[in-house]
Design a protein around this motif. Structure first.
Motif, short mmCIF file in Angstrom:
data_model
loop_
_atom_site.label_atom_id
_atom_site.label_comp_id
_atom_site.label_asym_id
_atom_site.label_seq_id
_atom_site.Cartn_x
_atom_site.Cartn_y
_atom_site.Cartn_z
N UNK A 1 -11.19 -4.40 -12.00
CA UNK A 1 -10.11 -5.23 -11.43
C UNK A 1 -9.23 -4.45 -10.46
N UNK A 2 -9.32 -3.12 -10.46
CA UNK A 2 -8.54 -2.34 -9.50
C UNK A 2 -9.38 -1.92 -8.29
N UNK A 3 -10.59 -2.39 -8.25
CA UNK A 3 -11.51 -2.04 -7.16
C UNK A 3 -11.32 -3.00 -5.99
N UNK A 4 -11.27 -2.46 -4.78
CA UNK A 4 -11.15 -3.33 -3.60
C UNK A 4 -12.55 -3.57 -3.06
N UNK A 5 -12.93 -4.83 -2.96
CA UNK A 5 -14.27 -5.15 -2.47
C UNK A 5 -14.29 -5.20 -0.95
N UNK A 6 -15.44 -5.00 -0.38
CA UNK A 6 -15.57 -5.09 1.07
C UNK A 6 -15.52 -3.73 1.76
N UNK B 1 -4.53 -6.22 2.27
CA UNK B 1 -4.38 -7.44 1.48
C UNK B 1 -4.05 -7.13 0.03
N UNK B 2 -4.72 -6.09 -0.51
CA UNK B 2 -4.50 -5.77 -1.92
C UNK B 2 -3.07 -5.26 -2.13
N UNK B 3 -2.62 -4.37 -1.26
CA UNK B 3 -1.27 -3.82 -1.42
C UNK B 3 -0.23 -4.94 -1.32
N UNK B 4 -0.44 -5.84 -0.36
CA UNK B 4 0.52 -6.93 -0.20
C UNK B 4 0.45 -7.92 -1.36
N UNK B 5 -0.77 -8.16 -1.86
CA UNK B 5 -0.87 -9.15 -2.94
C UNK B 5 -0.27 -8.58 -4.24
N UNK C 1 -12.94 1.89 -3.50
CA UNK C 1 -11.52 2.22 -3.44
C UNK C 1 -10.82 1.53 -4.60
N UNK C 2 -10.06 2.32 -5.37
CA UNK C 2 -9.28 1.74 -6.47
C UNK C 2 -7.80 1.87 -6.16
N UNK C 3 -7.04 0.82 -6.47
CA UNK C 3 -5.60 0.86 -6.25
C UNK C 3 -4.90 0.35 -7.50
N UNK C 4 -3.83 1.05 -7.89
CA UNK C 4 -3.01 0.57 -8.99
C UNK C 4 -1.57 0.45 -8.49
N UNK C 5 -0.85 -0.54 -8.99
CA UNK C 5 0.55 -0.74 -8.59
C UNK C 5 1.41 -0.83 -9.84
N UNK C 6 2.52 -0.10 -9.85
CA UNK C 6 3.47 -0.16 -10.96
C UNK C 6 4.86 -0.37 -10.38
#
Lengths: 406, 140
Positions: free
Chosen positions: B47-52, B128-132, B57-62
């Motif tokens: 669920x932290x993987x960015x597709x495409x 998109x992921x960072x903004x979402x 690439x994995x991103x986590x936000x806290x």
């Protein structure tokens, strides 16, 4: 015919004069799509400037001309493949569309429990249509394994073939490894069990002579854009009797004989499989591309490619931590590789900065990448218009990329 | 005083302006990748993987004191540099500011052929992921 001359041939491809990122373009992505000679580009313009009209049903001059040219192109392609009749040539959108045509039409003759045999090195286009067919009709998909060196494990063929096997669909030349498969042997064995054979020739018709009667394949698919013609045009070859016995794939104009609301009867071959207005311009340009290939001494061109392929492989051996993915004894001029633990994306990005086009990633063969436990490869795929000098530049650029990334 | 998103973008543009040669730019991008605040190995989940993206690439936000803090990682060194640039600009900002930010630095650091959002580098997916992630904080 003059013998093959790479210097002359390069002049026929205007795009080879382009610069990318300020450097002369080195185009090593021919496996994805090849470039177009001026003749093909001119053919497209000439068609729209002087000849365009819809085919087959017009009574006027232009429509008759377009129909004659369209059918002459079909005959040209039949001759190119040595098909026994132009009726065996069906125009499609590309290789994928051709395979899907067989998956649907031949698929309609299959029953629950019937088997389709593919190999572990197929492109997704020769996997997914069969999986869809299996879901539709309860058939079973079997896979002939690939060995570590990137060749097929032919020793397993007898075991996998049975009277349940209705179709063997196999890639002639692997798009990700360059392996040339022993398709004739596979065809003989498959026929021995009563199975039909579809050859995915997307990566072979532009690199080696392909004779459908000699191979005795039942179906063969290839796309135009990899053989110096435009995108959006492809060919399905199918043996006449077999194709006549199959139901059509799509319904619409051109493929009908007579339509009433109660019942429609279908046209005869090949139009039965060509619903809707075809890609007329693409067909003419494909015939032009094949004429072009014939005019440059194709056997000489293929020999040149083969030499380039060996030269590339030999030049790359000097690069530290190089790993070739696929080392089959018989390969086309396609080379997949990895360098140490460098990611293909990084290598491809830095090569691009230096004007070199390669492909990186899984090459639409994810199961094969999984087998080799790699995220993908860097793939250099050559055409006859490439040169030794370009390979030397490529190796230098590769070394520079490695330096930046290490 | 925390720098604003645009101040940080201008900072990045100025840093890249020093380099004329593409090789230097890439070397710098690769160095930036080494400064990336790395995601915990345990958080490298589907669920932290960015597709495409061609590389994973994995991103986590806290959320921390009203600021969104990103960590990430990638298998490819250049991709790591790209996500590192994005995180440097967008991390430690309020979700509101992240959502409404306009990332103009991409076209101004001379790597536009590579950082254009249409390429396989997954830049669009990353933005998109960072903004979402920021938007998630704003929608109850």
């Amino acid at each position: 015919m003059k013998s093959f001359d790479v210097v002359q041939v390069r002049k026929d491809f205007p795009i080879l004069q382009e610069k990318v990122n300020g450097k002369p373009l080195i185009y090593f992505d021919n496996g994805a799509s090849s470039q177009k000679p001026q003749r093909v580009i001119d053919r497209v313009s000439a068609y729209y400037e002087h000849e365009h009209s819809n085919v087959h049903r017009g009574v006027h001059f232009l429509s008759n001309q377009a129909t004659l040219a369209y059918e002459a192109a079909r005959a040209r392609i039949a001759a190119f493949l040595n098909a026994s009749s132009p009726q065996e040539i069906i125009f499609t959108k590309g290789t994928t569309d051709a395979i899907n045509t067989v998956a649907f039409s031949f698929g309609e003759t299959m029953h629950p429990g019937d088997e389709i045999l593919i190999t572990g090195m197929e492109h997704h286009s020769n996997i997914v249509p069969w999986q869809m067919l299996c879901e539709r009709r309860g058939c079973i998909l079997k896979v002939l394994p690939v060995l570590e060196n990137g060749t097929l494990d032919i020793s397993k063929l007898d075991h996998l073939l049975s009277e349940k096997t209705k179709l063997v669909s196999v890639v002639h030349v692997s798009n990700s490894l360059g392996t040339v498969n022993p398709v004739k042997e596979i065809i003989v064995k498959a026929h021995g069990m009563g199975a039909k054979v579809l050859l995915d020739a997307a990566q072979s018709v532009q690199h080696l002579p392909v004779d459908v009667q000699n191979l005795d394949c039942d179906f063969l698919a290839f796309g135009g854009h990899k053989i110096f013609a435009p995108t959006g045009i492809g060919v399905l070859y199918g043996k006449k009797e077999l194709m006549e016995s199959l139901p059509p794939y799509q319904g619409g104009g051109d493929m009908i004989e007579h339509v009433t609301f109660e019942k429609t009867t279908y046209n005869t071959l090949p139009l039965k499989f060509e619903a809707g207005t075809p890609n007329i311009c693409g067909v003419l340009a494909l015939a032009e591309a094949i004429d072009y290939l014939s005019s440059i001494d194709p056997l000489g061109a293929f020999r040149h490619e083969k030499e380039l392929g060996s030269y590339l492989r030999d030049s790359m051996r000097e690069i530290p931590k190089i790993r070739f993915i696929g080392e089959a004894p018989d390969t086309c001029s396609t080379l997949s590789f990895l360098i140490g633990d460098l990611h293909p994306f990084d290598v491809g990005t830095l090569l691009d900065q230096q004007g070199i086009a390669v492909r990186t990633g899984h090459h639409c063969t994810q199961p094969l990448m999984e087998q080799f436990k790699i995220p993908g490869t860097v793939r250099a795929s050559l055409a006859f218009y490439n040169t030794r000098e370009e390979i030397d530049e490529f190796v230098k650029a590769l070394q520079r990329s490695i330096q930046i990334l290490s | 005083m925390r720098k604003s998103i645009n101040e940080l973008q201008d900072e990045v543009i100025n840093e890249f302006a020093i380099f004329e040669d593409w090789m230097d730019k890439y070397e710098y991008l690769i160095d930036l990748g080494k400064e990336l605040p790395l995601i915990d190995e345990a958080k490298k989940s589907e669920d932290r993987l960015i597709h495409g993206c061609q590389s994973r690439v994995w991103v986590d936000a806290q959320i921390s004191d009203g600021m969104l803090v990103f960590t990430a990682d990638s298998e490819a060194i250049i991709t790591k540099g790209i996500i590192s640039l994005l995180i440097r600009i967008l991390s430690n900002q309020t979700p509101e500011n992240i959502v409404k930010s306009e990332l103009y630095f991409i076209g101004k650091i001379g790597l536009q052929e590579h950082l254009s959002p249409t390429r396989a580098n997954g830049l669009t997916g990353m933005i998109n992921r960072l903004k979402s992630e920021a938007l998630k904080q704003l929608t109850p």
